[in-house]
Scaffold this active site. Structure first.
Site, PDB file in Angstrom:
ATOM      1  N   ARG A  44       0.955 -19.790   5.509  1.00 37.35           N
ATOM      2  CA  ARG A  44       0.841 -18.468   5.776  1.00 37.35           C
ATOM      3  C   ARG A  44      -0.122 -17.636   4.928  1.00 37.35           C
ATOM      4  NH1 ARG A  44       5.560 -16.015   9.085  1.00 37.35           N
ATOM      5  NH2 ARG A  44       6.358 -17.874  10.167  1.00 37.35           N
ATOM      6  N   ARG A  88       8.839 -10.515 -11.448  1.00 36.09           N
ATOM      7  CA  ARG A  88       8.233  -9.855 -10.392  1.00 36.09           C
ATOM      8  C   ARG A  88       7.110  -8.754 -11.114  1.00 36.09           C
ATOM      9  NH1 ARG A  88       6.931  -6.409  -6.549  1.00 36.09           N
ATOM     10  NH2 ARG A  88       7.483  -4.450  -6.183  1.00 36.09           N
ATOM     11  N   GLY A  90       4.964  -6.230  -9.915  1.00 37.81           N
ATOM     12  CA  GLY A  90       4.900  -5.136  -8.739  1.00 37.81           C
ATOM     13  C   GLY A  90       4.054  -3.852  -8.829  1.00 37.81           C
ATOM     14  N   SER A 204       1.577   2.792  -8.861  1.00 41.81           N
ATOM     15  CA  SER A 204       0.362   2.751  -8.105  1.00 41.81           C
ATOM     16  C   SER A 204       0.309   4.198  -7.137  1.00 41.81           C
ATOM     17  CB  SER A 204       0.180   1.463  -7.153  1.00 41.81           C
ATOM     18  OG  SER A 204       1.445   1.507  -6.384  1.00 41.81           O
ATOM     19  N   ASP A 205       0.966   4.695  -6.932  1.00 43.88           N
ATOM     20  CA  ASP A 205       1.445   5.923  -6.151  1.00 43.88           C
ATOM     21  C   ASP A 205       2.178   7.256  -6.731  1.00 43.88           C
ATOM     22  OD1 ASP A 205       0.427   4.869  -3.363  1.00 43.88           O
ATOM     23  OD2 ASP A 205       1.819   3.529  -3.905  1.00 43.88           O
TER      24      ASP A 205
HETATM   25  N1  HPA Z   1       7.160   3.131  -2.135  1.00 43.13           N
HETATM   26  C1  HPA Z   1       7.760   2.110  -1.875  1.00 43.13           C
HETATM   27  N2  HPA Z   1       7.243   1.029  -2.611  1.00 43.13           N
HETATM   28  C2  HPA Z   1       6.014   1.337  -3.288  1.00 43.13           C
HETATM   29  C3  HPA Z   1       5.276   2.498  -3.238  1.00 43.13           C
HETATM   30  C4  HPA Z   1       5.958   3.335  -2.657  1.00 43.13           C
HETATM   31  O1  HPA Z   1       5.512   4.788  -2.783  1.00 43.13           O
HETATM   32  N3  HPA Z   1       4.238   2.214  -4.040  1.00 43.13           N
HETATM   33  C5  HPA Z   1       4.183   1.002  -4.232  1.00 43.13           C
HETATM   34  N4  HPA Z   1       5.100   0.363  -4.034  1.00 43.13           N
END
Ligand code: HPA
Length: 237
Positions: A44, A88, A90, A204-205
């Site tokens: 995959r 992990r 992430g 990342s956010d």
């Molecule tokens: N929410 C959930 N998981 C995530 C987010 C988020 O804003 N950013 C990166 N992984």
């Protein structure tokens, strides 16, 4: 001969596997950071590689997003491919206001809205915590490098687009650092299978700053964090 979702030969994976969500990140880590990396699975397009880092044999494999996808791969790696340590690698959304884009979060524990650990544990609350030997290694290496890391709890949600508008406020009030989608499941699996796991996450956010990291930053901007993790795993006891 492989397992249902991993077509690797016996012995193709190292004891230690880094688990980014994105298989492109696994490929990026293998091709730019690891020595002599070879692809070991491609079912995959969930690519996995094994290579070297400072004399340590190490693998890296994508997991996809969310606890169910991650658990398919991590469980098969542990049960059928001899893997004993998972880190992990992430990304996460910041809950604690002091975190900035690119800040590193080390998940000492993970709360969740998923039922996976309750299903494992007769509906009791499982303490989804990092494995101390991995956490200790990571912290020792971070201190040596004077690398700032934020250690605390994260929340692993089944929803990226969460329907509860109050959730982030509640998480902030309870001291959670960040939200993501896999760690509680990984820690529960590690507990059940008697293996080690740690989650190291880059912010990342930021919810007060729409946009977040670009796709390219997400893919390649995590190299410093990856080097920190690789050095920690390769360090002498
Ligand atoms: N929410 C959930 N998981 C995530 C987010 C988020 O804003 N950013 C990166 N992984």
């Amino acid at each position: 001969m492989g397992s249902a979702h991993i077509n690797a030969d016996p012995g193709a994976f190292a004891d230690t596997v880094l688990l980014p969500g994105d298989p492109c990140r696994a490929q990026h880590i293998a091709s730019t950071l690891l020595d002599d990396a070879v692809e070991v699975t491609d079912v995959r397009n969930m690519l996995g590689f094994t290579g070297g880092w400072r004399g340590m044999r190490v693998s890296v494999m994508g997991t996809g997003m969310g606890i169910p996808s991650m658990l398919i791969y991590a469980t098969e790696l542990a049960r059928h491919h001899g893997v004993r340590r998972f880190v992990r690698l992430g990304t996460c959304g910041a809950i604690a206001p002091e975190l900035d884009l690119g800040s590193i979060v080390v998940a000492i524990g993970a709360g969740t809205d998923s039922r996976v650990n309750r299903i494992r544990f007769r509906d009791y609350d499982f303490p989804a915590t990092a494995s101390w030997p991995l956490l200790e290694r990571l912290m020792r290496t971070a201190r040596e490098r004077k690398q700032a890391v934020n250690v605390g709890n994260v929340f692993s949600s089944d929803h990226f687009y969460h329907p509860d508008p109050e959730l982030r406020k509640t998480l902030a009030r309870l001291g959670f650092l960040a939200i993501e989608m896999e760690t509680a499941g990984l820690y529960g699996m590690a507990g059940e299978l008697g293996i080690q796991a740690l989650a190291v996450l880059a912010v990342s956010d930021k919810f007060d700053r729409p946009g977040g990291m670009s796709t390219e930053q997400r893919e390649t901007g995590l190299d410093d964090m990856t080097r920190l993790v690789l050095d920690a795993m390769a360090a002498d006891e």
